[in-house]
Write a protein that holds these residues in place. Structure first.
Motif, PDB file in Angstrom:
ATOM      1  N   SER A 142      69.973  -0.071  34.332  1.00  0.00           N
ATOM      2  CA  SER A 142      69.429   1.273  34.500  1.00  0.00           C
ATOM      3  C   SER A 142      69.446   1.984  33.141  1.00  0.00           C
ATOM      4  CB  SER A 142      70.271   2.060  35.500  1.00  0.00           C
ATOM      5  OG  SER A 142      71.589   2.256  34.995  1.00  0.00           O
ATOM      6  N   TRP A 143      68.760   3.133  33.070  1.00  0.00           N
ATOM      7  CA  TRP A 143      68.741   3.879  31.817  1.00  0.00           C
ATOM      8  C   TRP A 143      70.136   4.357  31.433  1.00  0.00           C
ATOM      9  CZ3 TRP A 143      65.638   4.024  27.914  1.00  0.00           C
ATOM     10  CH2 TRP A 143      64.294   3.716  28.086  1.00  0.00           C
ATOM     11  N   SER A 144      70.932   4.737  32.420  1.00  0.00           N
ATOM     12  CA  SER A 144      72.300   5.182  32.113  1.00  0.00           C
ATOM     13  C   SER A 144      73.124   4.035  31.542  1.00  0.00           C
ATOM     14  CB  SER A 144      72.969   5.737  33.377  1.00  0.00           C
ATOM     15  OG  SER A 144      73.065   4.731  34.386  1.00  0.00           O
ATOM     16  N   GLU A 145      72.899   2.818  32.019  1.00  0.00           N
ATOM     17  CA  GLU A 145      73.623   1.658  31.488  1.00  0.00           C
ATOM     18  C   GLU A 145      73.148   1.307  30.076  1.00  0.00           C
ATOM     19  OE1 GLU A 145      74.699  -0.720  35.641  1.00  0.00           O
ATOM     20  OE2 GLU A 145      72.737  -1.000  34.700  1.00  0.00           O
ATOM     21  N   VAL A 146      71.848   1.433  29.836  1.00  0.00           N
ATOM     22  CA  VAL A 146      71.322   1.197  28.488  1.00  0.00           C
ATOM     23  C   VAL A 146      71.936   2.194  27.507  1.00  0.00           C
ATOM     24  CG1 VAL A 146      69.239   1.319  27.050  1.00  0.00           C
ATOM     25  CG2 VAL A 146      69.167   0.159  29.267  1.00  0.00           C
ATOM     26  N   ILE A 147      72.003   3.468  27.915  1.00  0.00           N
ATOM     27  CA  ILE A 147      72.594   4.499  27.059  1.00  0.00           C
ATOM     28  C   ILE A 147      74.076   4.208  26.824  1.00  0.00           C
ATOM     29  CG2 ILE A 147      73.199   6.948  26.933  1.00  0.00           C
ATOM     30  CD1 ILE A 147      70.567   7.495  28.461  1.00  0.00           C
ATOM     31  N   PHE A 148      74.769   3.757  27.862  1.00  0.00           N
ATOM     32  CA  PHE A 148      76.192   3.431  27.731  1.00  0.00           C
ATOM     33  C   PHE A 148      76.405   2.295  26.740  1.00  0.00           C
ATOM     34  CE2 PHE A 148      79.662   0.622  29.190  1.00  0.00           C
ATOM     35  CZ  PHE A 148      80.738   1.462  28.929  1.00  0.00           C
ATOM     36  N   ILE A 149      75.613   1.237  26.840  1.00  0.00           N
ATOM     37  CA  ILE A 149      75.741   0.089  25.931  1.00  0.00           C
ATOM     38  C   ILE A 149      75.450   0.510  24.495  1.00  0.00           C
ATOM     39  CG2 ILE A 149      74.751  -2.155  25.319  1.00  0.00           C
ATOM     40  CD1 ILE A 149      74.217  -2.538  28.352  1.00  0.00           C
ATOM     41  N   THR A 150      74.403   1.313  24.309  1.00  0.00           N
ATOM     42  CA  THR A 150      74.049   1.778  22.967  1.00  0.00           C
ATOM     43  C   THR A 150      75.156   2.660  22.394  1.00  0.00           C
ATOM     44  OG1 THR A 150      71.703   1.725  23.572  1.00  0.00           O
ATOM     45  CG2 THR A 150      72.301   2.952  21.593  1.00  0.00           C
ATOM     46  N   ALA A 151      75.689   3.570  23.211  1.00  0.00           N
ATOM     47  CA  ALA A 151      76.761   4.451  22.747  1.00  0.00           C
ATOM     48  C   ALA A 151      78.012   3.646  22.390  1.00  0.00           C
ATOM     49  CB  ALA A 151      77.089   5.495  23.820  1.00  0.00           C
ATOM     50  N   LEU A 152      78.312   2.627  23.174  1.00  0.00           N
ATOM     51  CA  LEU A 152      79.459   1.775  22.869  1.00  0.00           C
ATOM     52  C   LEU A 152      79.254   1.062  21.535  1.00  0.00           C
ATOM     53  CD1 LEU A 152      82.161   0.494  23.756  1.00  0.00           C
ATOM     54  CD2 LEU A 152      80.811  -1.306  24.848  1.00  0.00           C
ATOM     55  N   GLY A 153      78.042   0.541  21.331  1.00  0.00           N
ATOM     56  CA  GLY A 153      77.748  -0.120  20.063  1.00  0.00           C
ATOM     57  C   GLY A 153      77.886   0.820  18.888  1.00  0.00           C
ATOM     58  N   VAL A 154      77.409   2.058  19.046  1.00  0.00           N
ATOM     59  CA  VAL A 154      77.544   3.056  17.979  1.00  0.00           C
ATOM     60  C   VAL A 154      79.012   3.335  17.683  1.00  0.00           C
ATOM     61  CG1 VAL A 154      77.175   5.492  17.418  1.00  0.00           C
ATOM     62  CG2 VAL A 154      75.304   4.135  18.357  1.00  0.00           C
ATOM     63  N   GLY A 155      79.817   3.473  18.733  1.00  0.00           N
ATOM     64  CA  GLY A 155      81.242   3.747  18.540  1.00  0.00           C
ATOM     65  C   GLY A 155      81.961   2.622  17.812  1.00  0.00           C
ATOM     66  N   ILE A 156      81.670   1.385  18.201  1.00  0.00           N
ATOM     67  CA  ILE A 156      82.296   0.233  17.546  1.00  0.00           C
ATOM     68  C   ILE A 156      81.872   0.153  16.087  1.00  0.00           C
ATOM     69  CG2 ILE A 156      82.366  -2.294  17.476  1.00  0.00           C
ATOM     70  CD1 ILE A 156      82.050  -2.246  20.540  1.00  0.00           C
ATOM     71  N   ASP A 157      80.572   0.251  15.850  1.00  0.00           N
ATOM     72  CA  ASP A 157      80.046   0.139  14.489  1.00  0.00           C
ATOM     73  C   ASP A 157      80.578   1.247  13.597  1.00  0.00           C
ATOM     74  OD1 ASP A 157      78.553  -0.974  12.453  1.00  0.00           O
ATOM     75  OD2 ASP A 157      76.676  -0.035  13.053  1.00  0.00           O
ATOM     76  N   LEU A 158      80.558   2.485  14.096  1.00  0.00           N
ATOM     77  CA  LEU A 158      81.020   3.621  13.307  1.00  0.00           C
ATOM     78  C   LEU A 158      82.498   3.489  12.956  1.00  0.00           C
ATOM     79  CD1 LEU A 158      80.359   6.360  12.054  1.00  0.00           C
ATOM     80  CD2 LEU A 158      80.919   7.416  14.257  1.00  0.00           C
ATOM     81  N   SER A 159      83.318   3.054  13.901  1.00  0.00           N
ATOM     82  CA  SER A 159      84.757   2.896  13.643  1.00  0.00           C
ATOM     83  C   SER A 159      85.008   1.875  12.538  1.00  0.00           C
ATOM     84  CB  SER A 159      85.469   2.457  14.924  1.00  0.00           C
ATOM     85  OG  SER A 159      85.332   3.419  15.940  1.00  0.00           O
TER      86      SER A 159
END
Length: 203
Positions: A142-159
């Motif tokens: 779903s779109w909410s799951e796509v947003i969740f996966i993208t946000a998780l990737g951003v958090g990991i990469d940024l850290s």
């Protein structure tokens, strides 16, 4: 299998891949040496945004379509190579005997430079295209799951990139003498030149 149950099959490989030093990290450390940690933050933001775009493209199932336009990636790649070589030249030619304040650069230029480096490497979308299907059923997201996966990737990469930033800032503070600073600059320039060469010959 739900997204939350299988998230580790994505998060762990991505964290490992993000932590492996590459041309973007070399360029970022060069920015820390030349401009300082605070001025490098927009550059890191651009790097993370570029990876987030590739992740979103792969999650939406557009990886194959994106890779068809390889000629665009080739053009962006050479822009990235030229940018890395420019930074390397600035570091090599920097006069450490008479230190000066680095020229100011807008946050938008830093964002663009960081994004350019990340987007110049289409292998990122290949990586996401290989990992994501093992972690998720991309046809049912779903779109909410796509947003969740993208946000998780951003958090990991940024850290991880912020950890590189802190390491570079501590290294710069630990080296005070002009001779040591010149060695650091030229070592960074040599590493970045090697990374530019690797980007130039890789596909």
């Amino acid at each position: 299998m739900s997204v939350t149950a299988s998230i580790w099959f994505f998060a762990v490989p991505f964290a490992i891949a993000a932590a492996i030093p590459g041309p973007a990290q070399a360029a970022m450390l060069g920015q820390v040496v030349a401009r300082g940690a605070r001025s490098t933050l927009p550059f890191i933001g651009g790097m993370v945004m570029g990876n987030a775009l590739w992740l979103l493209v792969a999650t939406l199932g557009l990886a194959a379509l994106a890779l068809r336009f390889e000629y665009l990636f080739i053009a962006v790649k050479w822009l990235g190579v030229a940018f890395i070589l420019f930074i390397a030249w600035k570091l090599w030619s920097n006069n450490t005997a008479q230190p000066q304040e680095p020229p100011q650069r807008s946050a938008s230029r830093g964002l663009l430079a960081g994004a350019l480096l990340t987007l110049s490497n289409p292998k990122a979308v290949v990586f996401f295209g290989a990992v994501l299907p093992h972690a998720f059923d991309l046809t049912t997201l779903s779109w909410s799951e796509v947003i969740f996966i993208t946000a998780l990737g951003v958090g990991i990469d940024l850290s991880i990139q912020l950890a590189y930033l802190l390491a570079g800032a501590r290294l710069k503070r630990a080296i005070q003498s002009p001779r040591a600073m010149r060695r650091l600059n030229r070592t960074s320039a040599g590493v970045m030149t090697g990374c530019a060469g690797w980007m130039a010959i890789s596909r």
